[in-house]
Scaffold this active site. Structure first.
Site, PDB file in Angstrom:
ATOM      1  N   ARG A   1       8.926   6.029  28.379  1.00 25.70           N
ATOM      2  CA  ARG A   1       7.812   6.824  27.862  1.00 25.70           C
ATOM      3  C   ARG A   1       7.324   7.769  28.950  1.00 25.70           C
ATOM      4  O   ARG A   1       7.193   7.390  30.116  1.00 25.70           O
ATOM      5  CB  ARG A   1       6.672   5.913  27.400  1.00 25.70           C
ATOM      6  CG  ARG A   1       7.081   5.036  26.217  1.00 25.70           C
ATOM      7  CD  ARG A   1       5.949   4.198  25.687  1.00 25.70           C
ATOM      8  NE  ARG A   1       6.441   3.268  24.676  1.00 25.70           N
ATOM      9  CZ  ARG A   1       5.700   2.337  24.083  1.00 25.70           C
ATOM     10  NH1 ARG A   1       4.427   2.208  24.405  1.00 25.70           N
ATOM     11  NH2 ARG A   1       6.221   1.535  23.168  1.00 25.70           N
TER      12      ARG A   1
ATOM     13  N   ARG B   1       1.381   0.814  33.376  1.00 28.88           N
ATOM     14  CA  ARG B   1       1.763   1.971  32.559  1.00 28.88           C
ATOM     15  C   ARG B   1       2.914   2.685  33.251  1.00 28.88           C
ATOM     16  O   ARG B   1       2.714   3.490  34.142  1.00 28.88           O
ATOM     17  CB  ARG B   1       0.562   2.895  32.384  1.00 28.88           C
ATOM     18  CG  ARG B   1       0.628   3.769  31.154  1.00 28.88           C
ATOM     19  CD  ARG B   1      -0.649   4.571  30.997  1.00 28.88           C
ATOM     20  NE  ARG B   1      -1.787   3.729  30.698  1.00 28.88           N
ATOM     21  CZ  ARG B   1      -2.133   3.347  29.475  1.00 28.88           C
ATOM     22  NH1 ARG B   1      -1.409   3.739  28.442  1.00 28.88           N
ATOM     23  NH2 ARG B   1      -3.193   2.582  29.278  1.00 28.88           N
TER      24      ARG B   1
ATOM     25  N   GLU C   1      -4.011  -4.941  26.520  1.00 26.75           N
ATOM     26  CA  GLU C   1      -3.022  -5.080  25.444  1.00 26.75           C
ATOM     27  C   GLU C   1      -1.678  -5.520  26.005  1.00 26.75           C
ATOM     28  O   GLU C   1      -1.198  -4.991  27.006  1.00 26.75           O
ATOM     29  CB  GLU C   1      -2.849  -3.746  24.718  1.00 26.75           C
ATOM     30  CG  GLU C   1      -1.795  -3.789  23.620  1.00 26.75           C
ATOM     31  CD  GLU C   1      -1.225  -2.419  23.299  1.00 26.75           C
ATOM     32  OE1 GLU C   1      -0.081  -2.382  22.821  1.00 26.75           O
ATOM     33  OE2 GLU C   1      -1.910  -1.402  23.546  1.00 26.75           O
TER      34      GLU C   1
ATOM     35  N   SER D   1       1.459  -5.261  20.205  1.00 32.91           N
ATOM     36  CA  SER D   1       0.881  -4.549  19.067  1.00 32.91           C
ATOM     37  C   SER D   1       1.791  -4.788  17.873  1.00 32.91           C
ATOM     38  O   SER D   1       2.987  -4.473  17.931  1.00 32.91           O
ATOM     39  CB  SER D   1       0.783  -3.050  19.384  1.00 32.91           C
ATOM     40  OG  SER D   1       0.021  -2.371  18.422  1.00 32.91           O
TER      41      SER D   1
ATOM     42  N   ARG E   1       4.179  -6.381  31.201  1.00 31.80           N
ATOM     43  CA  ARG E   1       2.783  -6.817  31.121  1.00 31.80           C
ATOM     44  C   ARG E   1       2.677  -8.333  31.133  1.00 31.80           C
ATOM     45  O   ARG E   1       1.693  -8.890  31.629  1.00 31.80           O
ATOM     46  CB  ARG E   1       2.119  -6.210  29.892  1.00 31.80           C
ATOM     47  CG  ARG E   1       1.997  -4.697  30.013  1.00 31.80           C
ATOM     48  CD  ARG E   1       0.949  -4.101  29.112  1.00 31.80           C
ATOM     49  NE  ARG E   1       0.752  -2.690  29.425  1.00 31.80           N
ATOM     50  CZ  ARG E   1      -0.257  -1.955  28.995  1.00 31.80           C
ATOM     51  NH1 ARG E   1      -1.183  -2.515  28.215  1.00 31.80           N
ATOM     52  NH2 ARG E   1      -0.365  -0.691  29.323  1.00 31.80           N
TER      53      ARG E   1
END
Length: 422
Positions: free
Chosen positions: A260, A275, A347, A350, A389
């Site tokens: 990403r 991130r 988070e 999801s 994560r």
């Protein structure tokens, strides 16, 4: 993708659905273009019928030895009009498609209104954050203290938002991925799948990343795209296909690299590996009959929760509000893990029910039990969970006063006898 027939049938309801997303008054503009397109198509059909009649007239005149010049002049004129109408109708059809494909999915009725993550609704909290008798460190502090998490050399190799892991932390990351994929395949009924990391444009379009989120992706010089999540290739495995109802549900999982650009996160989480441009994730994808998707959404979320429960990590489930629900999703549950070093919930998974939104974009259909009727299946996707994560969460929750990290019991079979990273 939205059903244009449904939009025509209930433009007021469609506008109300888009208004929940902060997009008002879209239906009339789309229907105006659509009405013009249909008018051009009607005119086109009339001209085509006239062209055929003229062609028949030319044939009859020639057989009778009559002059056909007037017929032929009319044929040239009609042909020119047809070409113009074809281009105009196609332009309007493309305009309708572009307008619709840029609109997000309609939300389920139980999704709460709200503008952003501050309006998300807690559903439950599982586990109790650990009491430390020392000041807990953040993961990057722990990793650098151990000498096994290297951001400086990663930046030398690739730039910012990359990480080099070594030794026990590299082994721990690998253990987490293996643990998750084993759990989902042996206990939760998903089929392990190895997928391409480079996909074509139609594949990225099918799950809704293109065209809206182009800037969030990496593209290669030959026009392929690096996957932002294995959801993209896994879901598109059924694109353009007709699936017999008896084959549903289809449940797939993959442990893959993800890429990403993080275009919209400038200045956020710049330290550490929360991130990243490249990371590993275990993805869950289900393709089910419409009447089963709500139950499947709950199952998928529970499957992701089980990962955190096996790792004995405190987490909470959040129902995302309208303003925080993703483009393709009708309803989303986020799982947030407690990070004591940050003193915050972050988070880690999801899980979304996309209803028939992606299936329409992919033209993936299901054949009913009668063997004749066709409809669109529902697609769901979820993180089961993000490996990087999870590594952060294990490091921060299992850290010890001397800077070492205790290995969770669930991961011990994957750690070659090690009980600590030190």
């Amino acid at each position: 993708m939205h059903d244009l027939k449904a939009l025509r049938a209930d433009p007021v309801g469609f506008d109300a659905a888009m208004a929940r997303r902060g997009l008002a008054g879209k239906a009339n503009a789309i229907l105006a273009i659509d009405d013009d397109k249909r008018g051009y198509q009607t005119n086109l059909q009339e001209r085509q019928a006239l062209r055929n009649a003229i062609a028949r007239g030319i044939g009859e005149a020639r057989r009778s030895g009559l002059d056909t010049s007037e017929f032929e002049a009319n044929a040239v004129r009609i042909r020119s009009e047809i070409e113009l109408l074809e281009r105009t109708a196609t332009d309007h059809e493309n305009a309708v498609r572009v307008a619709i494909e840029g609109l997000p999915n309609c939300l389920d009725s139980d999704v709460p209104d709200g503008r952003d993550e501050s309006d998300n609704v807690p559903q439950k909290i599982v586990g109790t954050p650990r009491d430390f008798n020392f000041a807990p460190l953040q993961h990057f502090e722990l990793g650098e203290k151990l000498g096994q998490m290297d951001f400086e050399r990663a930046a030398k190799l690739a730039g910012s938002r990359f990480t080099v892991l070594r030794g026990g932390l590299a082994r721990l990351e690998r253990a987490l991925g293996q643990f998750m994929i084993d759990l989902h395949t042996t206990k939760h009924g998903y089929v392990e799948t190895s997928v391409p990391l480079l996909v074509n444009e139609a594949t990225v379009y099918g799950t809704g990343q293109l065209p809206k989120f182009k800037d969030d992706l990496f593209q290669t010089t030959d026009g392929r795209w690096l996957i932002p999540t294995a959801e993209v290739p896994l879901t598109n495995l059924v694109s353009g296909e007709i699936i017999p109802a008896a084959q549903l549900p289809i449940r797939l999982t993959a442990l893959s690299e993800c890429f990403r650009s993080e275009a919209g996160s400038a200045g956020r989480d710049t330290r550490g590996m929360l991130r990243q441009h490249q990371f590993r994730k275990v993805e869950l994808v289900s393709i089910v009959a419409p009447e089963d998707s709500a139950d499947e959404h709950e199952k998928m979320t529970r499957d992701a929760e089980t990962v955190l429960e096996r790792l004995e990590l405190p987490y909470r489930r959040m129902l995302l509000c309208a303003g925080d629900t993703g483009f393709s999703a009708a309803k989303t549950f986020d799982l947030e893990v407690w990070l004591p070093g940050q003193g915050a919930w972050r988070e880690i998974s999801s899980c979304s029910n996309c209803r028939d939104f992606q299936a329409r974009r992919m033209n993936a259909r299901m054949r009913g039990a009668d063997g004749k009727s066709l409809s669109f299946p529902h697609t769901l996707n979820g993180s089961g969970v993000a490996v990087g994560r999870a590594l952060i969460a294990v490091m921060e929750n299992y850290q010890q006063a001397d800077g070492s990290i205790r290995i969770p019991e669930a991961l011990l079979p994957y750690m070659g006898g090690a009980t600590e990273v030190k």
